[in-house]
Design an enzyme around this catalytic site. Structure first.
Site, PDB file in Angstrom:
ATOM      1  N   SER A  27       4.498   0.738   5.177  1.00  0.00           N
ATOM      2  CA  SER A  27       3.586  -0.377   5.414  1.00  0.00           C
ATOM      3  C   SER A  27       3.036  -0.414   6.829  1.00  0.00           C
ATOM      4  O   SER A  27       2.007  -1.038   7.086  1.00  0.00           O
ATOM      5  CB  SER A  27       4.300  -1.697   5.123  1.00  0.00           C
ATOM      6  OG  SER A  27       5.303  -1.961   6.084  1.00  0.00           O
TER       7      SER A  27
ATOM      8  N   VAL B 241       6.175  -5.181  -0.798  1.00  0.00           N
ATOM      9  CA  VAL B 241       5.195  -4.603  -1.711  1.00  0.00           C
ATOM     10  C   VAL B 241       5.007  -3.143  -1.306  1.00  0.00           C
ATOM     11  O   VAL B 241       3.897  -2.620  -1.275  1.00  0.00           O
ATOM     12  CB  VAL B 241       3.849  -5.363  -1.677  1.00  0.00           C
ATOM     13  CG1 VAL B 241       3.084  -5.153  -2.985  1.00  0.00           C
ATOM     14  CG2 VAL B 241       4.042  -6.842  -1.441  1.00  0.00           C
ATOM     15  N   ALA B 242       6.129  -2.519  -0.946  1.00  0.00           N
ATOM     16  CA  ALA B 242       6.177  -1.114  -0.545  1.00  0.00           C
ATOM     17  C   ALA B 242       5.168  -0.849   0.576  1.00  0.00           C
ATOM     18  O   ALA B 242       5.111  -1.603   1.552  1.00  0.00           O
ATOM     19  CB  ALA B 242       5.956  -0.215  -1.753  1.00  0.00           C
ATOM     20  N   CYS B 243       4.370   0.191   0.440  1.00  0.00           N
ATOM     21  CA  CYS B 243       3.481   0.600   1.533  1.00  0.00           C
ATOM     22  C   CYS B 243       2.375  -0.408   1.835  1.00  0.00           C
ATOM     23  O   CYS B 243       1.713  -0.299   2.871  1.00  0.00           O
ATOM     24  CB  CYS B 243       2.863   1.958   1.219  1.00  0.00           C
ATOM     25  SG  CYS B 243       4.046   3.317   1.259  1.00  0.00           S
ATOM     26  N   SER B 244       2.172  -1.373   0.970  1.00  0.00           N
ATOM     27  CA  SER B 244       1.142  -2.383   1.206  1.00  0.00           C
ATOM     28  C   SER B 244       1.715  -3.681   1.779  1.00  0.00           C
ATOM     29  O   SER B 244       0.997  -4.674   1.899  1.00  0.00           O
ATOM     30  CB  SER B 244       0.391  -2.688  -0.098  1.00  0.00           C
ATOM     31  OG  SER B 244      -0.319  -1.559  -0.550  1.00  0.00           O
TER      32      SER B 244
END
Length: 380
Positions: free
Chosen positions: A340, A161-164
């Site tokens: 992340s 969820v990419a950076c999350s």
């Protein structure tokens, strides 16, 4: 552990781990390399530039980078090739299928530190989640390779969820604990973001760095005395093209653009700033209200390390005043944006001084858009 106590279904963070590459690139080194690339490009295309057929490239500067982002340096796995104006990409020998993958290798290092800090053996862990924005391959899952290297029974899978990714991984792990489907879960986030960064793009060449983190999420019944109770988690996604990377196996369907700049990280920075800051601030305050917490009473906020301006505004909206370094610590200046892993690095390096009962927030946000909050309270 020789015998498992009666499980509570209440998730906690038992420990964290961190791997930091030995090599680091300062802004001064990065600017010197980039400007040499610009000089060569403009010189090689001098006639076309004079004729108006090619746009000249603009040099970067230390002042521009630090004003735009707050970043002063970043750790990387492959410094020499990134600074070579003829390459400006990571380089290392390709590993055979019988060798551990480089992404799994750094993830294992971070995971082992988390296990050691919790006094936990690999056989005590039920699952491994590899939660990161850039996987080395589609399959076999990086998580399964990390699981095998650690000697963990059970299961593993990748999630992006990419950076999350890390906060989404923490909620997923916490949900396994809440449901009684696991008692101990490793969330590992190996981020070699230097691989997806366009080092020839003035607007983004300074953003990313490499690192790996690990978070051990467990049932409170087996947690070490010094742990963090997870008070609540909240996830949110809203579709946006303002941060995008089009690299994938379907690129073979249109080979004429298989190496285009859109196959690396691209973003509309101003739009991201304008849209993400209010979304994340509201998400935090709404979730705090749901948990019967006063946002202004948060002892510390470990925010996503992407941009100091974004963090400053989000913290101000949540706390009601300009946050100081103690309330919202920064690792962005020395690590850069590590996708992340950023909020986890901040938590790992800046939580030991908090006292029992102190409440804090781990929060990430990025492409998707995606955002995740993990409210915690120090126990022990």
């Amino acid at each position: 552990m020789t015998q498992t106590p009666q499980l509570t279904g209440r998730p906690v963070i038992s420990s964290t781990g961190l791997f930091t590459p030995a090599q680091s690139i300062s802004n001064e080194e990065l600017v010197a390399s980039f400007n040499e690339y610009v000089r060569r490009h403009n010189e090689a295309n001098a006639d076309a530039i004079a004729a108006g057929e090619v746009e000249p490239l603009t040099e970067s500067s230390v002042e521009f980078i630090e004003k735009a982002s707050g970043i002063k340096a970043r750790h990387v796995m492959s410094k020499e090739s990134l600074l070579d104006p003829d390459i400006m990409e990571p380089r290392w020998p390709q590993r055979s299928n019988d060798e551990i993958s480089i992404l799994a290798e750094i993830g294992v290092i971070a995971a082992r530190e988390a296990l050691e800090r919790a006094g936990r053996n690999p056989e005590d862990v039920d699952a491994v989640l590899c939660a990161a924005s850039n996987m080395e391959r589609p399959y076999p899952a990086m998580a399964i390779e990390i699981q095998q290297a650690l000697g963990i029974e059970g299961f593993g899978f990748d999630m992006n969820v990419a950076c999350s990714s890390a906060t989404f991984g923490i909620q997923t792990a916490a949900d396994y604990i809440r449901a009684g489907n696991a008692k101990s879960v490793l969330v590992v986030s190996p981020e070699i973001t230097s691989g997806h960064l366009n080092w020839r793009d003035r607007d983004s060449h300074f953003i990313f760095g490499d690192v790996a983190t690990a978070v051990l999420v467990e049932d409170a019944a087996i947690a070490p005395e010094a742990h963090w109770d997870i008070l609540g988690t909240k996830l949110k996604t809203v579709f946006s093209n303002n941060i995008r990377n089009n690299f994938g196996f379907l690129n073979r369907a249109y080979p004429e653009n298989a190496g285009g700049p859109d196959k690396l990280f691209v973003q509309e920075g101003r739009k991201v700033f304008k849209e993400v800051v209010p979304m994340v601030a509201k998400m935090i305050t709404d979730e705090a209200e749901r948990l019967d917490l006063d946002p202004a009473s948060l002892r510390r906020m470990w925010l996503h390390q992407a941009n100091t301006g974004m963090n400053r505004l989000i913290a101000h909206k949540v706390l009601g005043h300009e946050a100081n370094e103690d309330e919202s610590p920064t690792v962005l200046d020395t690590y850069g944006n590590t996708s992340s892993a950023g909020s986890i690095i901040a938590f790992h390096l800046h939580n030991q001084d908090l006292e029992k009962g102190d409440t804090g927030l781990i929060c990430s946000f990025g492409a998707g858009y995606s955002a995740g909050t993990v409210f915690v309270r120090k126990a022990g």
